[in-house]
Structures are given as structure tokens and as C-alpha cells.
Design a protein around this motif. Structure first.
Motif, mmCIF file in Angstrom:
data_model
loop_
_atom_site.group_PDB
_atom_site.id
_atom_site.type_symbol
_atom_site.label_atom_id
_atom_site.label_comp_id
_atom_site.label_asym_id
_atom_site.label_seq_id
_atom_site.Cartn_x
_atom_site.Cartn_y
_atom_site.Cartn_z
ATOM 1 N N GLU A 39 0.825 -1.221 0.000
ATOM 2 C CA GLU A 39 0.000 0.000 0.000
ATOM 3 C C GLU A 39 0.855 1.266 0.000
ATOM 4 O O GLU A 39 0.526 2.276 0.653
ATOM 5 N N ILE A 40 1.935 1.244 -0.757
ATOM 6 C CA ILE A 40 2.861 2.378 -0.766
ATOM 7 C C ILE A 40 2.215 3.657 -1.299
ATOM 8 O O ILE A 40 2.412 4.739 -0.712
ATOM 9 N N PRO A 41 1.428 3.625 -2.378
ATOM 10 C CA PRO A 41 0.762 4.868 -2.811
ATOM 11 C C PRO A 41 -0.116 5.476 -1.726
ATOM 12 O O PRO A 41 -0.141 6.702 -1.542
ATOM 13 N N THR A 42 -0.830 4.619 -0.982
ATOM 14 C CA THR A 42 -1.697 5.116 0.093
ATOM 15 C C THR A 42 -0.869 5.705 1.229
ATOM 16 O O THR A 42 -1.245 6.726 1.818
ATOM 17 N N ILE A 43 0.269 5.083 1.521
ATOM 18 C CA ILE A 43 1.163 5.607 2.565
ATOM 19 C C ILE A 43 1.650 7.002 2.192
ATOM 20 O O ILE A 43 1.640 7.932 3.023
ATOM 21 N N ILE A 44 2.074 7.188 0.940
ATOM 22 C CA ILE A 44 2.574 8.501 0.500
ATOM 23 C C ILE A 44 1.441 9.526 0.519
ATOM 24 O O ILE A 44 1.625 10.675 0.936
ATOM 25 N N TYR A 45 0.253 9.102 0.092
ATOM 26 C CA TYR A 45 -0.903 10.011 0.092
ATOM 27 C C TYR A 45 -1.217 10.469 1.522
ATOM 28 O O TYR A 45 -1.430 11.663 1.771
ATOM 29 N N ASN A 46 -1.229 9.528 2.454
ATOM 30 C CA ASN A 46 -1.525 9.872 3.850
ATOM 31 C C ASN A 46 -0.416 10.695 4.488
ATOM 32 O O ASN A 46 -0.652 11.429 5.458
ATOM 33 N N HIS A 47 0.791 10.584 3.951
ATOM 34 C CA HIS A 47 1.932 11.367 4.455
ATOM 35 C C HIS A 47 1.772 12.846 4.115
ATOM 36 O O HIS A 47 2.415 13.703 4.736
ATOM 37 N N GLU A 48 0.962 13.133 3.101
ATOM 38 C CA GLU A 48 0.589 14.488 2.678
ATOM 39 C C GLU A 48 1.737 15.296 2.071
ATOM 40 O O GLU A 48 1.627 16.506 1.906
ATOM 41 N N LYS A 49 2.820 14.634 1.761
ATOM 42 C CA LYS A 49 3.945 15.276 1.067
ATOM 43 C C LYS A 49 4.880 14.172 0.597
ATOM 44 O O LYS A 49 4.741 13.014 1.027
ATOM 45 N N ILE A 57 10.584 3.379 5.032
ATOM 46 C CA ILE A 57 10.961 2.111 5.667
ATOM 47 C C ILE A 57 10.580 2.097 7.147
ATOM 48 O O ILE A 57 10.327 1.040 7.727
ATOM 49 N N SER A 58 10.500 3.289 7.750
ATOM 50 C CA SER A 58 10.076 3.372 9.145
ATOM 51 C C SER A 58 8.598 2.999 9.272
ATOM 52 O O SER A 58 8.217 2.237 10.166
ATOM 53 N N ILE A 59 7.780 3.512 8.367
ATOM 54 C CA ILE A 59 6.348 3.205 8.395
ATOM 55 C C ILE A 59 6.112 1.726 8.082
ATOM 56 O O ILE A 59 5.272 1.066 8.704
ATOM 57 N N LEU A 60 6.883 1.200 7.120
ATOM 58 C CA LEU A 60 6.727 -0.199 6.734
ATOM 59 C C LEU A 60 7.371 -1.167 7.729
ATOM 60 O O LEU A 60 7.122 -2.375 7.661
ATOM 61 N N GLN A 61 8.208 -0.631 8.598
ATOM 62 C CA GLN A 61 8.963 -1.448 9.567
ATOM 63 C C GLN A 61 9.827 -2.479 8.836
ATOM 64 O O GLN A 61 9.832 -3.679 9.141
ATOM 65 N N VAL A 62 10.595 -1.967 7.878
ATOM 66 C CA VAL A 62 11.473 -2.817 7.064
ATOM 67 C C VAL A 62 12.721 -3.173 7.871
ATOM 68 O O VAL A 62 13.375 -2.290 8.442
ATOM 69 N N PRO A 63 13.088 -4.450 7.929
ATOM 70 C CA PRO A 63 14.325 -4.823 8.628
ATOM 71 C C PRO A 63 15.538 -4.263 7.891
ATOM 72 O O PRO A 63 15.504 -4.073 6.667
#
Length: 362
Positions: A39-49, A57-63
């Protein structure tokens, strides 16, 4: 004999690039699937910039071991037009250091969940392994008499497979509905096609997204959603004053109306079945004394006029129709079907970047 002996080295290398490009083109689809699953497009949209790699990677909790992989995937998607890589200044940084960040493009805006024109359901359905893996069997399909690709890969035709797998049927209906929202955007410029009609039957419409769009546009127009009984049974409770659901088989009958709408239907079938469908359409509109019509929304292949990328998309869809033994058609191929079914005339209008609107007169 050395087949390439007359070729210059740079020509051979260009050929190699072309072959390799097509060998690995499936990775475009897999990267798109990755992007949608996370859901990367939605994450960027919700980030508002625009979002930095660190923020993503922080939002996704990527190792830590996969951070480089995420960066490479985002680079690939950006190169292919799904994200723009832009430069931003970090307001929280005293030095106002410039950083790279990912911004949405029109393509990724269409993948943001919950938006009106979200195409994520279409992408998810198309990239489902039960669908996409079928194309590994195109070689076998070529040598099997009369069998569709789905019959070879799934052991039954697509419609039976969907009826026996409710979750996949739901995904399929949602994919068709999401695509139909694009038609909503396009129909705003084609109101005249529906003016003067008192009734229209939308054949094979699933959950009736297009009919709902039309019924909202024309509250006095009676819209009938007509699909197989197991498809419409879950929607019959949503009947309204000008929208109703009827179950049946379009090869047996189509309810009477002033017009019949076929959105992405004819490309599912070979010529023989298309003529049968069109004849049933003609029967359904035969009682209209002013002359009924069939309204078709489909691809029209036009290699001489369309730009290369659009033709490439239509030709890929043509291959996709091997799942059903259907095909995409040129204007001449459509004309042949219309005349054989007993229609007298037709007009073709551009509808979206991909679709055409074909009005066929009885």
C-alpha cells in the motif's frame, strides 16, 4: 551457416537488449504487485507530502537487511512512471539539508485506496497467481483444439471457476467495478448517447457499477443489471426506483429495453458467440418503434492511428483474452459481427485513452 554473420555487432547487441527486455518484463508486474501489497501509494498520500526512503521504511517497519531492496524497488517503479523522485528540504533539520523523496504520479494516484478512481482491485485481480500463472501454458493452449487457456490451466472455463470460488469471484467483480469508474469519468462527455431512452439493460455488469452511474446521471431512465443468477443474487436487495437486478443467461434471452449496454463483454467471446449475443441484443430492442440500439464499450485495435504504447496495451489485452478464447477486434472485425447479427449501421467514438464507445443501430 552463421545467421548473424551479416550483422554489425551493435545491431546484435540491440537485439539482445530487446530479447532480455521481454524476458524480464514480468518483473514490472511483480514490482507493481509489491507496491500494491504494501500500500505504498496510500502511505505517500496519507503522508501528505513526498516521502523519504527513511520515512517509508520506518512506516513499513522494514528490517535493516531489506532497506537496500526497498530502495531498488522504488527506483525501478520511479523509472517506470509510478513515482517521481524529487528534492525536498527537511524542515526539522537546522542545516536545511536537501534530501530525495518519492512523490505520487498520476499512475500511483490511481492506486490510492478509497479514492473514486482507484484501480487497485483491477491490479490485484489481474496479478492473482490463479490468473497470471495460466499464461505459462500458452504453448500447450496452441496445440489443444478448442480449449481455452483457463480450461487448460484451471480444468474448467473461467465462469465456472469463478462461480465455485466466491472469494475470487468477489475480487473479479471488484476489479470490473473499479475499471467502470473510469467509464464514469468518460461518460460525462457522452450524455447524448442515453438521451431519449426510457430503459436500458446492462448485460454482464456484475455488481452493476456502470448501471448505477447511468441511473444517477439519468434518474428517469430504467436501468436493468442482467448477469448470471449466482452473480446478481447478492445485489438484488439493492433494487431502487430506476435500478433493478435480473438473473439469466444472455445466450438464452436478454430483457427487453430501448438499449442494451455491453461493457467489456464481446472481447470475452469468439466471433460465433458474439454474433449470438448481438442477435439476442437485437431481439431485446426490437419493440422500440423509434429504433433501439446496442451501446458497446470495448477496445478497438487501430494500429495505423494509435500511438505505439496504446497499441501495445491493446495487443497485450488481446493475448489476455486467450483465457476465454476471446479477442480484441479492429473496426472491420466489429463491422462484420454487426452485419452478421442483422444490425444496419454503427458509429465509433473515442471514450477513454483505451476504450471506444460503439453505438450500433438496428
Amino acid at each position: 551457416m552463421d545467421l548473424l554473420s551479416g550483422r554489425k555487432a551493435n545491431e546484435i547487441f540491440e537485439g539482445q537488449v530487446h530479447v532480455y527486455k521481454h524476458m524480464y518484463v514480468y518483473l514490472n508486474s511483480m514490482c507493481l504487485k509489491w507496491c500494491i501489497e504494501l500500500e505504498i501509494p496510500t502511505i505517500i498520500y496519507n503522508h501528505e507530502k513526498p516521502i523519504t526512503l527513511h520515512e517509508l521504511i520506518s512506516i513499513l517497519q522494514v528490517p535493516p537487511s531489506k532497506i537496500s531492496g526497498v530502495e531498488r524497488l522504488m527506483r525501478h517503479l520511479s523509472h517506470n512512471g509510478f513515482f517521481d523522485i524529487v528534492t525536498i528540504h527537511d524542515d526539522d533539520d537546522e542545516n536545511k539539508e536537501e534530501k530525495e523523496a518519492y512523490a505520487l504520479t498520476i499512475a500511483s494516484e490511481l492506486l490510492v485506496k478509497g479514492t473514486e478512481y482507484c484501480l487497485t482491485p483491477m491490479a490485484k485481480c489481474s496479478l492473482d497467481p490463479s490468473v497470471s500463472s495460466s499464461y505459462n501454458l500458452l504453448g500447450k493452449w496452441t496445440l489443444e483444439e478448442n480449449l481455452t487457456l483457463s480450461e487448460i490451466s484451471l480444468g474448467t472455463n473461467l465462469w465456472n471457476f469463478l462461480s465455485k470460488n466466491p472469494s475470487i469471484l468477489t475480487s473479479f467483480n471488484e476489479s470490473m467495478a473499479s475499471d467502470s469508474q473510469m467509464v464514469k469519468l468518460a461518460l460525462k462527455d457522452h450524455n447524448a448517447v442515453f438521451e431519449g431512452l426510457e430503459s436500458i439493460v446492462d448485460v454482464g455488469s456484475g455488481n452493476g457499477t456502470v448501471s448505477k452511474i447511468i441511473s444517477d446521471m439519468f434518474p428517469k431512465l430504467k436501468c436493468i443489471v442482467f448477469d448470471l443468477p449466482h452473480v446478481v443474487e447478492n445485489f438484488s436487495g439493492t433494487n431502487s426506483n430506476n435500478l433493478s437486478f435480473i438473473g439469466g443467461d444472455m445466450f438464452n434471452f436478454i430483457p427487453e429495453a430501448d438499449a442494451v449496454l455491453l461493457k467489456w463483454i464481446l472481447h470475452d467471446w469468439d466471433d460465433e458467440h458474439c454474433v449470438k449475443i448481438l442477435k439476442k441484443c437485437k431481439d431485446a430492442i426490437s419493440k422500440n418503434t423509434k429504433g433501439g440500439k446496442a451501446i458497446i464499450i470495448d477496445f478497438v485495435i487501430n494500429e495505423k492511428q494509435d500511438e505505439f504504447g496504446l497499441t501495445q496495451m491493446k495487443l497485450r489485452m488481446d493475448i489476455a483474452m486467450t483465457t476465454l478464447n476471446g479477442k480484441e477486434r479492429s473496426e472491420e472485425e466489429f463491422k462484420k459481427l454487426f452485419l452478421e447479427a442483422g444490425f444496419e449501421d454503427y458509429k465509433i467514438f473515442p471514450l477513454t485513452g483505451m476504450y471506444s464507445l460503439i453505438v450500433v443501430f438496428s
